[in-house]
Design a protein around this motif. Structure first.
Motif, PDB file in Angstrom:
ATOM      1  N   GLN A  54     -26.928 -30.861 -13.083  1.00 41.35           N
ATOM      2  CA  GLN A  54     -26.788 -29.584 -13.815  1.00 41.35           C
ATOM      3  C   GLN A  54     -26.785 -28.400 -12.836  1.00 41.35           C
ATOM      4  N   GLN A  55     -27.698 -28.476 -11.856  1.00 43.40           N
ATOM      5  CA  GLN A  55     -27.772 -27.370 -10.887  1.00 43.40           C
ATOM      6  C   GLN A  55     -26.469 -27.246 -10.100  1.00 43.40           C
ATOM      7  N   ILE A  56     -25.956 -28.388  -9.675  1.00 45.87           N
ATOM      8  CA  ILE A  56     -24.725 -28.347  -8.877  1.00 45.87           C
ATOM      9  C   ILE A  56     -23.571 -27.816  -9.731  1.00 45.87           C
ATOM     10  N   ASN A  59     -23.800 -24.120  -9.907  1.00 47.95           N
ATOM     11  CA  ASN A  59     -23.332 -23.513  -8.652  1.00 47.95           C
ATOM     12  C   ASN A  59     -21.812 -23.543  -8.587  1.00 47.95           C
ATOM     13  N   CYS A  60     -21.259 -24.663  -9.004  1.00 47.49           N
ATOM     14  CA  CYS A  60     -19.814 -24.857  -8.959  1.00 47.49           C
ATOM     15  C   CYS A  60     -19.114 -23.808  -9.836  1.00 47.49           C
ATOM     16  N   ASP A  61     -19.639 -23.636 -11.059  1.00 41.71           N
ATOM     17  CA  ASP A  61     -19.035 -22.670 -11.988  1.00 41.71           C
ATOM     18  C   ASP A  61     -19.132 -21.249 -11.439  1.00 41.71           C
ATOM     19  N   ALA A  62     -20.327 -20.922 -10.927  1.00 41.78           N
ATOM     20  CA  ALA A  62     -20.546 -19.547 -10.448  1.00 41.78           C
ATOM     21  C   ALA A  62     -19.623 -19.243  -9.274  1.00 41.78           C
ATOM     22  N   VAL A  63     -19.574 -20.174  -8.307  1.00 40.99           N
ATOM     23  CA  VAL A  63     -18.763 -19.928  -7.121  1.00 40.99           C
ATOM     24  C   VAL A  63     -17.280 -19.913  -7.487  1.00 40.99           C
ATOM     25  N   SER A  64     -16.869 -20.823  -8.383  1.00 38.55           N
ATOM     26  CA  SER A  64     -15.452 -20.864  -8.763  1.00 38.55           C
ATOM     27  C   SER A  64     -15.037 -19.556  -9.413  1.00 38.55           C
ATOM     28  N   SER A  65     -15.896 -19.006 -10.295  1.00 36.58           N
ATOM     29  CA  SER A  65     -15.471 -17.781 -10.969  1.00 36.58           C
ATOM     30  C   SER A  65     -15.527 -16.581 -10.026  1.00 36.58           C
ATOM     31  N   GLU A  66     -16.418 -16.604  -9.069  1.00 36.62           N
ATOM     32  CA  GLU A  66     -16.499 -15.486  -8.109  1.00 36.62           C
ATOM     33  C   GLU A  66     -15.395 -15.557  -7.064  1.00 36.62           C
ATOM     34  N   LEU A  67     -15.209 -16.764  -6.508  1.00 37.35           N
ATOM     35  CA  LEU A  67     -14.358 -16.876  -5.327  1.00 37.35           C
ATOM     36  C   LEU A  67     -13.100 -17.717  -5.530  1.00 37.35           C
ATOM     37  N   GLY A  68     -13.036 -18.397  -6.641  1.00 41.62           N
ATOM     38  CA  GLY A  68     -11.864 -19.246  -6.874  1.00 41.62           C
ATOM     39  C   GLY A  68     -12.231 -20.718  -6.792  1.00 41.62           C
ATOM     40  N   ARG A  69     -11.359 -21.521  -7.401  1.00 39.39           N
ATOM     41  CA  ARG A  69     -11.645 -22.952  -7.549  1.00 39.39           C
ATOM     42  C   ARG A  69     -11.805 -23.689  -6.228  1.00 39.39           C
ATOM     43  N   GLU A  70     -11.022 -23.250  -5.201  1.00 41.37           N
ATOM     44  CA  GLU A  70     -11.084 -24.015  -3.949  1.00 41.37           C
ATOM     45  C   GLU A  70     -12.488 -23.970  -3.336  1.00 41.37           C
ATOM     46  N   TYR A  71     -13.230 -22.852  -3.619  1.00 42.05           N
ATOM     47  CA  TYR A  71     -14.597 -22.786  -3.078  1.00 42.05           C
ATOM     48  C   TYR A  71     -15.556 -23.631  -3.922  1.00 42.05           C
ATOM     49  N   PHE A  75     -18.774 -27.945  -4.254  1.00 40.33           N
ATOM     50  CA  PHE A  75     -19.810 -28.501  -5.125  1.00 40.33           C
ATOM     51  C   PHE A  75     -19.290 -29.679  -5.938  1.00 40.33           C
ATOM     52  N   GLU A  76     -17.969 -29.631  -6.198  1.00 41.92           N
ATOM     53  CA  GLU A  76     -17.406 -30.790  -6.902  1.00 41.92           C
ATOM     54  C   GLU A  76     -17.582 -32.044  -6.065  1.00 41.92           C
TER      55      GLU A  76
END
Ligand code: PEP
Ligand code: MG
Length: 582
Positions: A54-56, A59-71, A75-76
């Protein structure tokens, strides 16, 4: 089998099971779970996996929406690893079949993967090893509930392997079961080194990173004489080190015969050999090694590893225990040297950019008068019990010394009003550990009863080299002629003013320097208890004329390396079996 080289900081050989404290200090001992608890433990593992996933994902959702999916893909990849059924199966098997605790199973399984990744000749995959370490930390954090298990309550002997140990951890180490220390970080006069010497356990610091190579419960050898650490040693190596450990013990036993002989040179000059302590129980070691007194009691350890600072009675109990145990022998109680690397739990969390140049030691005491006064009252009261002297650390200016003395005079008045007994002639001294104190030494010598050179700090402040940073450890040397010149200035001035001067840094516990220090005019040295016999042996084997010649020649040299090899050569000439020291 893997051999690591670090800095030898506390002698002896230890062979035993590793207790690993990673970067975040998680303790990962090889623990077993009861047969009937296996199902519960598997559920605990399952819960840790669920929370970690859940934590990962967050993190994945937050970073993807801030910086884009490639970032977010970073976490994926973590999620994929976490969801790998084979990995999970391996851990479950270790719990089910070998009855390992989930923490140990996680650590063991993931570290095996880390090793495989690191051994591949492929930079990209080697870097992925860090991702696995990251997952391990997350799982352990969730299993342990962020609780950093204490290394203060162990049940069997261990060798502690850590990235670094905070002074509080060092202060609360379980003395019964910790048999050796290794840290990836640290230099020759870091607090880990000092406390390991006090505990008389072998220690090596500054090895660089290796914790991912080892699991809790693995057999490890610590060679505190040569700064080596051997991971997963083979039988032959273990046998060889067992033999070395035996030899070390018989050498110690031989030195023990010197205990009641005077510390004097072959031509009859009396030397006062004192002991350094961090905790009251170390007094025992000092007495059994024949120390003539305590030359440095580092009282700051009373503040470390405890919830709240000690009150006056707490201080008094510790000091009077030491003073009484020492009988009529002198005990130099140094007021707290907190700050820099030794911050108590109660200290403010403000990060200083340069803590060794910041609010440390006497400066800190002068900004925290109630705390300072509490300690001073207890020291004064202990002076009624025995032969106490008080010493202020890290004095850089005359005004600082005068301020500290004024606070002391104030506390004297308090005690007089309270009608408490204390020694009105309590000798007051200061440490000389900042170059400015050496440059102004004539003024200082007029205002104190005694001086004590703290080379651990004097070296770092003279050469601008952090004493606990392994990356500059090769630049940190007591042999540097600049340091020797400062010591000479201080000793000459003290002798001119008729004030006793001691040297209580690590330098005086290293037999390489004994002839040099005697030649520079020192007649007092304060060392870790274990070093007393060896230093006494050197003193008893040399004449002052020999030592003066050694000092003169060293002072004329231009670099530390030449001085060190010259001093070792001279020591070898006098005592051929020695000079095998750092
Ligand atoms: C020193 O600096 O040499 C000293 C003895 O004090 P500490 O190691 O506690 O800083
Ligand atoms: Mg110091």
């Amino acid at each position: 089998m893997q051999r690591l080289q670090g800095i030898a900081v506390s002698p002896g050989v230890a062979i035993g099971e590793a207790l690993v404290m990673g970067n975040e200090g998680f303790r990962i001992p090889r623990r077993f779970v009861a047969r009937d608890a296996v199902d519960d433990e598997l559920r605990r593992l399952d819960a840790a996996f669920t929370v970690s996933a859940q934590q990962i994902q967050r993190n994945c959702d937050a970073v993807s929406s801030e910086l884009g999916r490639e970032y977010g893909a970073i976490f994926e990849a973590h999620l994929q690893m976490l969801n790998d059924a084979r990995l999970r199966g391996e851990m479950e098997q270790l719990i089910r079949e070998r009855h390992y605790s989930p923490e140990y199973a996680v650590s063991r399984a993931l570290r095996r993967y880390v090793k495989v990744f690191q051994s591949l000749d492929n930079n990209y995959l080697a870097e992925r090893a860090n991702d696995i370490v990251d997952i391990e930390k997350r799982l352990l954090r969730n299993l342990l509930g962020r609780r950093r298990e204490e290394i203060s309550s162990l049940t069997s002997p261990v060798l502690v392997l850590a990235h670094n140990l905070t002074p509080s951890e060092v202060a609360t180490l379980d003395r019964e079961f910790v048999r050796g220390l290794v840290t990836e970080e640290g230099g020759s006069s870091s607090h880990t080194a000092i406390v390991a010497q006090g505990l008389e356990i072998p220690a090596v610091v500054g090895t660089g990173s290796f914790l991912t190579e080892v699991s809790g419960g693995d057999v490890v050898i610590i060679d505190g004489d040569h700064g080596q650490v051997i991971l997963q040693p083979d039988e032959e190596t273990i046998a060889r080190y067992r033999h070395d450990a035996e030899q070390h013990r018989s050498h110690e036993a031989h030195l023990a015969t010197l205990r009641d002989l005077p510390a004097e040179t072959a031509d009859g000059a009396k030397i006062e050999l004192l002991g350094n302590i961090e905790f009251p129980h170390e007094v025992r070691h000092c007495l059994s090694r024949g120390a003539a007194g305590i030359g440095l009691y580092r009282t700051e350890f009373l503040y470390l590893g405890v919830e709240s600072p000690p009150d006056e009675e707490g201080h008094f109990r510790a000091y009077s225990a030491v003073v009484q145990a020492m009988g009529n022998r002198p005990v130099v109680i140094r007021t707290f040297d907190l700050g820099a690397d030794k911050a108590p739990a109660q200290a403010s969390a403000d990060d200083e950019k340069n803590p060794f140049l910041g609010l440390r030691s006497t400066r800190l005491a002068l900004r925290n008068l109630p705390t300072f006064r509490t300690q001073l009252r207890a020291i004064l009261r202990a002076s009624a019990v025995g032969n106490v002297r008080i010493m202020f650390p890290l004095i850089a200016t005359i005004l600082e010394l005068r301020q500290a003395k004024m606070v002391l005079a104030d506390v004297v008045e308090d005690l007089e009003e309270r009608g408490e007994p204390f020694n009105r002639k309590l000798p007051v001294g200061m440490m000389v550990e900042v170059p400015s104190a050496v440059m102004m030494i004539d003024h200082f010598a007029e205002e104190v009863d005694f001086l004590s050179i703290g080379t651990n700090d004097l070296i770092q402040y003279t050469l601008a080299v952090d004493r606990s940073n392994k990356d500059v450890a090769d630049l940190y040397s007591a042999s540097d002629p600049a340091v020797l010149k400062l010591i000479k200035i201080a000793v000459d001035a003290a002798n001119r003013h008729g004030k006793p001067i001691n040297l209580c840094g690590q330098m005086s516990g290293n037999s390489t320097y004994t002839m040099l220090l005697l030649g520079l005019g020192l007649r007092q040295m304060s060392v870790a208890a274990a070093a007393v016999p060896e230093i006494k042996r050197v003193c008893r084997s040399v004449t002052l004329d020999q030592c003066r010649a050694v000092a003169e020649r060293s002072l004329a040299m231009e670099n530390a390396r030449d001085v060190t090899s010259y001093l070792k050569e001279e020591l070898r000439r006098v005592l051929p079996d020695m000079a095998d020291v750092a």
